[in-house]
Design a protein around this motif. Structure first.
Motif, PDB file in Angstrom:
ATOM      1  N   ARG A   1      -5.284 -10.043  -0.543  1.00  0.00           N
ATOM      2  CA  ARG A   1      -4.726  -8.783  -1.046  1.00  0.00           C
ATOM      3  C   ARG A   1      -3.224  -8.920  -1.276  1.00  0.00           C
ATOM      4  NH1 ARG A   1      -6.143  -3.189  -0.393  1.00  0.00           N
ATOM      5  NH2 ARG A   1      -4.311  -1.860  -0.254  1.00  0.00           N
ATOM      6  N   LEU A   2      -2.539  -9.574  -0.347  1.00  0.00           N
ATOM      7  CA  LEU A   2      -1.098  -9.733  -0.452  1.00  0.00           C
ATOM      8  C   LEU A   2      -0.721 -10.620  -1.631  1.00  0.00           C
ATOM      9  CD1 LEU A   2       1.401 -10.225   2.454  1.00  0.00           C
ATOM     10  CD2 LEU A   2       1.549 -11.689   0.452  1.00  0.00           C
ATOM     11  N   TYR A   3      -1.350 -11.787  -1.706  1.00  0.00           N
ATOM     12  CA  TYR A   3      -0.940 -12.742  -2.733  1.00  0.00           C
ATOM     13  C   TYR A   3      -1.418 -12.347  -4.129  1.00  0.00           C
ATOM     14  CZ  TYR A   3       1.111 -15.745   0.741  1.00  0.00           C
ATOM     15  OH  TYR A   3       1.927 -16.233   1.725  1.00  0.00           O
ATOM     16  N   ALA A   4      -2.445 -11.495  -4.218  1.00  0.00           N
ATOM     17  CA  ALA A   4      -2.825 -10.968  -5.536  1.00  0.00           C
ATOM     18  C   ALA A   4      -1.679 -10.148  -6.112  1.00  0.00           C
ATOM     19  CB  ALA A   4      -4.078 -10.118  -5.417  1.00  0.00           C
ATOM     20  N   LYS A   5      -1.013  -9.377  -5.254  1.00  0.00           N
ATOM     21  CA  LYS A   5       0.117  -8.567  -5.697  1.00  0.00           C
ATOM     22  C   LYS A   5       1.328  -9.441  -6.014  1.00  0.00           C
ATOM     23  CE  LYS A   5      -1.464  -4.859  -2.623  1.00  0.00           C
ATOM     24  NZ  LYS A   5      -2.076  -4.016  -3.652  1.00  0.00           N
ATOM     25  N   VAL A   6       1.558 -10.452  -5.178  1.00  0.00           N
ATOM     26  CA  VAL A   6       2.740 -11.293  -5.342  1.00  0.00           C
ATOM     27  C   VAL A   6       2.603 -12.213  -6.552  1.00  0.00           C
ATOM     28  CG1 VAL A   6       4.115 -13.124  -4.286  1.00  0.00           C
ATOM     29  CG2 VAL A   6       3.308 -11.199  -2.895  1.00  0.00           C
TER      30      VAL A   6
ATOM     31  N   ASP B   1       3.585  -1.630  -2.505  1.00  0.00           N
ATOM     32  CA  ASP B   1       3.258  -2.794  -3.338  1.00  0.00           C
ATOM     33  C   ASP B   1       4.530  -3.422  -3.907  1.00  0.00           C
ATOM     34  OD1 ASP B   1       0.611  -2.418  -2.851  1.00  0.00           O
ATOM     35  OD2 ASP B   1       0.142  -1.516  -4.795  1.00  0.00           O
ATOM     36  N   MET B   2       5.440  -2.573  -4.395  1.00  0.00           N
ATOM     37  CA  MET B   2       6.701  -3.089  -4.920  1.00  0.00           C
ATOM     38  C   MET B   2       7.499  -3.796  -3.817  1.00  0.00           C
ATOM     39  SD  MET B   2       8.093  -0.033  -7.374  1.00  0.00           S
ATOM     40  CE  MET B   2       7.146   0.585  -8.774  1.00  0.00           C
ATOM     41  N   THR B   3       7.478  -3.200  -2.619  1.00  0.00           N
ATOM     42  CA  THR B   3       8.225  -3.778  -1.499  1.00  0.00           C
ATOM     43  C   THR B   3       7.679  -5.153  -1.126  1.00  0.00           C
ATOM     44  OG1 THR B   3       8.680  -1.561  -0.640  1.00  0.00           O
ATOM     45  CG2 THR B   3       8.943  -3.404   0.889  1.00  0.00           C
ATOM     46  N   ILE B   4       6.362  -5.300  -1.129  1.00  0.00           N
ATOM     47  CA  ILE B   4       5.746  -6.581  -0.805  1.00  0.00           C
ATOM     48  C   ILE B   4       6.243  -7.672  -1.743  1.00  0.00           C
ATOM     49  CG2 ILE B   4       3.570  -7.866  -0.883  1.00  0.00           C
ATOM     50  CD1 ILE B   4       2.201  -5.348   0.223  1.00  0.00           C
ATOM     51  N   THR B   5       6.235  -7.381  -3.033  1.00  0.00           N
ATOM     52  CA  THR B   5       6.648  -8.406  -4.007  1.00  0.00           C
ATOM     53  C   THR B   5       8.118  -8.766  -3.832  1.00  0.00           C
ATOM     54  OG1 THR B   5       7.192  -6.755  -5.711  1.00  0.00           O
ATOM     55  CG2 THR B   5       4.940  -7.606  -5.673  1.00  0.00           C
TER      56      THR B   5
ATOM     57  N   GLN C   1       3.419  -8.733   5.547  1.00  0.00           N
ATOM     58  CA  GLN C   1       2.082  -8.375   6.029  1.00  0.00           C
ATOM     59  C   GLN C   1       2.077  -7.003   6.690  1.00  0.00           C
ATOM     60  OE1 GLN C   1      -0.656  -9.157   5.281  1.00  0.00           O
ATOM     61  NE2 GLN C   1      -1.227 -11.309   5.497  1.00  0.00           N
ATOM     62  N   VAL C   2       3.173  -6.627   7.337  1.00  0.00           N
ATOM     63  CA  VAL C   2       3.251  -5.280   7.923  1.00  0.00           C
ATOM     64  C   VAL C   2       3.137  -4.224   6.830  1.00  0.00           C
ATOM     65  CG1 VAL C   2       4.785  -3.635   9.062  1.00  0.00           C
ATOM     66  CG2 VAL C   2       4.542  -5.938   9.979  1.00  0.00           C
TER      67      VAL C   2
ATOM     68  N   ILE D   1      -0.424  -4.136   5.587  1.00  0.00           N
ATOM     69  CA  ILE D   1      -1.308  -3.387   6.490  1.00  0.00           C
ATOM     70  C   ILE D   1      -1.096  -1.885   6.312  1.00  0.00           C
ATOM     71  CG2 ILE D   1      -1.782  -2.879   8.918  1.00  0.00           C
ATOM     72  CD1 ILE D   1      -1.084  -5.852   9.473  1.00  0.00           C
ATOM     73  N   LEU D   2       0.166  -1.467   6.179  1.00  0.00           N
ATOM     74  CA  LEU D   2       0.446  -0.052   5.930  1.00  0.00           C
ATOM     75  C   LEU D   2      -0.183   0.399   4.612  1.00  0.00           C
ATOM     76  CD1 LEU D   2       4.191   0.263   7.028  1.00  0.00           C
ATOM     77  CD2 LEU D   2       2.204   1.311   8.130  1.00  0.00           C
ATOM     78  N   ASP D   3      -0.199  -0.495   3.631  1.00  0.00           N
ATOM     79  CA  ASP D   3      -0.792  -0.168   2.341  1.00  0.00           C
ATOM     80  C   ASP D   3      -2.287   0.097   2.475  1.00  0.00           C
ATOM     81  OD1 ASP D   3      -0.508   0.211  -0.464  1.00  0.00           O
ATOM     82  OD2 ASP D   3      -1.404  -1.752  -0.814  1.00  0.00           O
ATOM     83  N   VAL D   4      -2.952  -0.675   3.332  1.00  0.00           N
ATOM     84  CA  VAL D   4      -4.378  -0.436   3.603  1.00  0.00           C
ATOM     85  C   VAL D   4      -4.559   0.932   4.264  1.00  0.00           C
ATOM     86  CG1 VAL D   4      -6.380  -1.214   4.931  1.00  0.00           C
ATOM     87  CG2 VAL D   4      -4.941  -2.889   3.768  1.00  0.00           C
ATOM     88  N   ALA D   5      -3.636   1.269   5.181  1.00  0.00           N
ATOM     89  CA  ALA D   5      -3.701   2.577   5.831  1.00  0.00           C
ATOM     90  C   ALA D   5      -3.508   3.704   4.814  1.00  0.00           C
ATOM     91  CB  ALA D   5      -2.637   2.667   6.922  1.00  0.00           C
ATOM     92  N   PHE D   6      -2.591   3.493   3.865  1.00  0.00           N
ATOM     93  CA  PHE D   6      -2.388   4.489   2.820  1.00  0.00           C
ATOM     94  C   PHE D   6      -3.652   4.647   1.971  1.00  0.00           C
ATOM     95  CE2 PHE D   6       2.348   3.530   3.104  1.00  0.00           C
ATOM     96  CZ  PHE D   6       2.627   4.720   3.751  1.00  0.00           C
ATOM     97  N   ASP D   7      -4.348   3.536   1.696  1.00  0.00           N
ATOM     98  CA  ASP D   7      -5.600   3.611   0.935  1.00  0.00           C
ATOM     99  C   ASP D   7      -6.611   4.496   1.651  1.00  0.00           C
ATOM    100  OD1 ASP D   7      -4.624   2.029  -1.051  1.00  0.00           O
ATOM    101  OD2 ASP D   7      -5.734   0.221  -0.492  1.00  0.00           O
TER     102      ASP D   7
END
Length: 247
Positions: A53-58, A120-124, A145-146, A149-155
């Protein structure tokens, strides 16, 4: 601009609701890590899923920024449009309370969606910074990754509050409409929203990806329904708007 100046408040709200809902839905589907662009594979191995999930965004960072920006704009427009259904005053009928509950819950879902897009923007940006020569992986990967994980919680918040809002709003409108196809359709939307709400909640609680996917799939139905409401608002449908205006 001349066209926008010619619109009254209800027509503008209807236009914003249709445009915002479609923009939010399309950009959400096209966001990296979702169903089309490098989808993260549901897995019992949580660590693998989170990495995918992380690297798909990055790996699609420019597209992540585009879809996240469109997602934010779409939800802002949607909120502006759905405000047309807010009852101007409370009556003895439970429909006003249900309508207000639905609009408020949808507002919470939109706020979580905007927060997730910013995440998502912050991760990249964190990964971009971390890949600067001389910076070790452990100095930045954990932060990314933190946020992930928060992004999953938002989902989770998005799905639960959105479907709870759709359930309340559809129930309120079902009471407002007289016997006939409109009432039956809104009862159907309420049932679909309730089923999706339960599937999403149970799926996230037990980390059951198929249940979450099935629940999220109902967003197609509710999106089409919200678009129809937007068209009705744009056309100033009296059966839909009379109670909202307090007439």
């Amino acid at each position: 601009m001349t066209y926008l100046k010619s619109l009254n408040s209800y027509k503008l709200c209807g236009l914003m609701l249709v445009t915002g809902m479609l923009l939010a839905f399309i950009s959400g589907v096209l966001a990296p890590g979702q169903g089309i662009v490098d989808p993260a594979t549901p897995s019992s191995d949580l660590e693998t899923f989170m990495d995918e999930r992380l690297y798909a965004k990055v790996d699609n960072d420019e597209w992540t920024h585009v879809t996240a920006t469109a997602y934010v704009i779409g939800h802002v427009l949607m909120l502006g449009g759905i405000a047309a259904l807010w009852p101007n005053r409370l009556r003895r009928s439970p429909e006003d309370a249900l309508t207000r509950t639905g609009v408020l819950s949808i507002t919470i879902a939109a706020a979580a969606a905007i927060a997730g897009a910013l995440g998502d923007m912050t991760i990249t940006e964190v990964i971009k910074y971390g890949r600067t020569p001389g910076i070790a992986d452990q100095d930045y990967y954990g932060y990314a990754q933190v946020v992930n994980i928060l992004d999953v919680a938002f989902d989770f918040v998005i799905l639960v509050t959105a479907f709870a809002g759709y359930l309340a709003l559809a129930s309120g409108l079902a009471i407002r409409f007289g016997p006939g196809r409109r009432r039956n359709a809104h009862i159907g939307i309420a049932v679909v929203s309730l089923a999706a709400l339960l599937l999403s909640f149970v799926g996230y609680h037990y980390l059951d990806a198929p249940l979450v996917q099935i629940g999220a799939g109902f967003l197609l139905v509710t999106t089409l329904w919200i678009v129809v409401l937007g068209v009705w608002i744009y056309k100033e449908d009296p059966q839909l708007l009379d109670e909202a205006t307090g007439d």
